[in-house]
Design a protein around this motif. Structure first.
Motif, PDB file in Angstrom:
ATOM      1  N   THR A  61       0.715  -1.308   0.095  1.00 51.58           N
ATOM      2  CA  THR A  61       0.083   0.069   0.209  1.00 51.58           C
ATOM      3  C   THR A  61       1.126   1.500   0.123  1.00 51.58           C
ATOM      4  O   THR A  61       1.580   1.160   0.622  1.00 51.58           O
ATOM      5  N   ARG A  62       1.056   2.118  -0.768  1.00 56.83           N
ATOM      6  CA  ARG A  62       0.910   4.012  -0.986  1.00 56.83           C
ATOM      7  C   ARG A  62       0.071   4.252  -0.151  1.00 56.83           C
ATOM      8  O   ARG A  62      -1.005   4.424  -0.375  1.00 56.83           O
ATOM      9  N   ILE A  63       0.907   5.676   0.598  1.00 57.07           N
ATOM     10  CA  ILE A  63      -0.239   6.319   1.412  1.00 57.07           C
ATOM     11  C   ILE A  63       0.524   7.866   0.502  1.00 57.07           C
ATOM     12  O   ILE A  63       1.376   8.235   0.605  1.00 57.07           O
ATOM     13  N   PHE A  64      -0.303   8.469   0.455  1.00 58.31           N
ATOM     14  CA  PHE A  64       0.667  10.047  -0.341  1.00 58.31           C
ATOM     15  C   PHE A  64      -1.078  10.998   0.375  1.00 58.31           C
ATOM     16  O   PHE A  64      -1.716  11.103   0.773  1.00 58.31           O
ATOM     17  N   SER A  65      -0.041  12.746   0.343  1.00 57.87           N
ATOM     18  CA  SER A  65      -1.452  13.615   0.317  1.00 57.87           C
ATOM     19  C   SER A  65      -0.348  14.427  -0.227  1.00 57.87           C
ATOM     20  O   SER A  65       0.630  14.642  -0.238  1.00 57.87           O
ATOM     21  N   LYS A  66      -1.812  15.486   0.108  1.00 60.96           N
ATOM     22  CA  LYS A  66      -1.177  17.077  -0.489  1.00 60.96           C
ATOM     23  C   LYS A  66      -1.986  18.404   0.196  1.00 60.96           C
ATOM     24  O   LYS A  66      -3.454  18.071   0.580  1.00 60.96           O
ATOM     25  N   TRP A 166      -4.961   9.739   0.464  1.00 59.22           N
ATOM     26  CA  TRP A 166      -5.423   8.498  -0.602  1.00 59.22           C
ATOM     27  C   TRP A 166      -4.064   7.619  -0.346  1.00 59.22           C
ATOM     28  O   TRP A 166      -3.398   8.037  -0.419  1.00 59.22           O
ATOM     29  N   CYS A 167      -5.169   6.130  -1.421  1.00 61.35           N
ATOM     30  CA  CYS A 167      -4.536   5.908  -1.081  1.00 61.35           C
ATOM     31  C   CYS A 167      -4.125   4.600  -2.109  1.00 61.35           C
ATOM     32  O   CYS A 167      -5.111   4.545  -3.009  1.00 61.35           O
ATOM     33  N   GLU A 168      -3.561   3.751  -2.800  1.00 60.58           N
ATOM     34  CA  GLU A 168      -2.936   3.586  -3.986  1.00 60.58           C
ATOM     35  C   GLU A 168      -3.027   1.448  -3.464  1.00 60.58           C
ATOM     36  O   GLU A 168      -2.073   1.727  -2.780  1.00 60.58           O
ATOM     37  N   ILE A 169      -3.659   0.722  -3.581  1.00 59.61           N
ATOM     38  CA  ILE A 169      -3.363  -0.698  -3.283  1.00 59.61           C
ATOM     39  C   ILE A 169      -2.551  -2.176  -4.002  1.00 59.61           C
ATOM     40  O   ILE A 169      -3.378  -1.590  -5.204  1.00 59.61           O
ATOM     41  N   GLN A 170      -1.625  -2.355  -4.115  1.00 62.83           N
ATOM     42  CA  GLN A 170      -0.525  -3.095  -4.645  1.00 62.83           C
ATOM     43  C   GLN A 170      -1.184  -4.553  -4.591  1.00 62.83           C
ATOM     44  O   GLN A 170      -1.617  -4.837  -4.580  1.00 62.83           O
TER      45      GLN A 170
END
Length: 170
Positions: A61-66, A166-170
């Motif tokens: 999982t990658r978590i991002f914010s902005k 937001w997240c991107e689940i791989q």
């Protein structure tokens, strides 16, 4: 462990003399469990920051914010959520812990996260893999499920400093 990559994000691997076909992130999670103490992995906690890309810290999982600058960037779904910046002060990204609570549907009462997962039929094997944004034991957001908190949704970046996670689940 030997692994062979299959199509559509799946892989095959042998465990206890059986062939197991799973999503790749389940294999990565299993490998980490073998390498590290599972309880130690569950204690992983990182301070929430803006901007953020925590792809190396949470397997699969990658978590991002902005910061949000346009109304078009305001998103509320299972993978993304927006918060006033002051709400995120002191928040951390981590796996769920015993005693975590939520405030479903912006209501005033709280509910144990475990009960929320049971009520919403989140599979037991998935629960420990979900990453949450929390302040203490108060969960504000669950990657793959969405935001769960008691405040109103911010709607105007010009009036309030808003952060999108937001997240991107791989």
């Amino acid at each position: 462990l030997k692994r062979i990559d299959l199509c559509d994000g799946f892989c095959g691997w042998i465990i206890n003399k059986f062939l197991k076909i799973t999503p790749k992130d389940e294999y990565i999670y299993y490998k980490l469990q073998q390498k590290y103490n599972v309880e130690e992995m569950k204690k992983l906690s990182i301070k929430f920051q803006i901007p953020l890309d925590s792809g190396k810290l949470f397997p699969g999982t990658r978590i991002f914010s902005k910061f949000v600058v346009n109304k078009e960037d305001l998103v509320y779904n299972t993978r993304a959520w927006c918060f006033p910046v002051d709400m995120t002060e002191g928040a951390v990204l981590r796996y769920r812990m015993s005693g975590d609570k939520i405030r479903p549907n912006r209501k005033s009462g709280s509910k144990l996260l475990k009960d929320y997962f049971i009520d919403n039929k989140v599979p037991r094997e998935v629960r420990d893999k979900l990453i949450v944004l929390a302040k203490g034991n108060e969960v504000m957001w669950i990657c793959g499920i969405g935001g769960i908190y008691s405040g109103p949704k911010p709607d105007d970046p010009a009036k309030t400093n808003i952060v999108k996670i937001w997240c991107e689940i791989q």
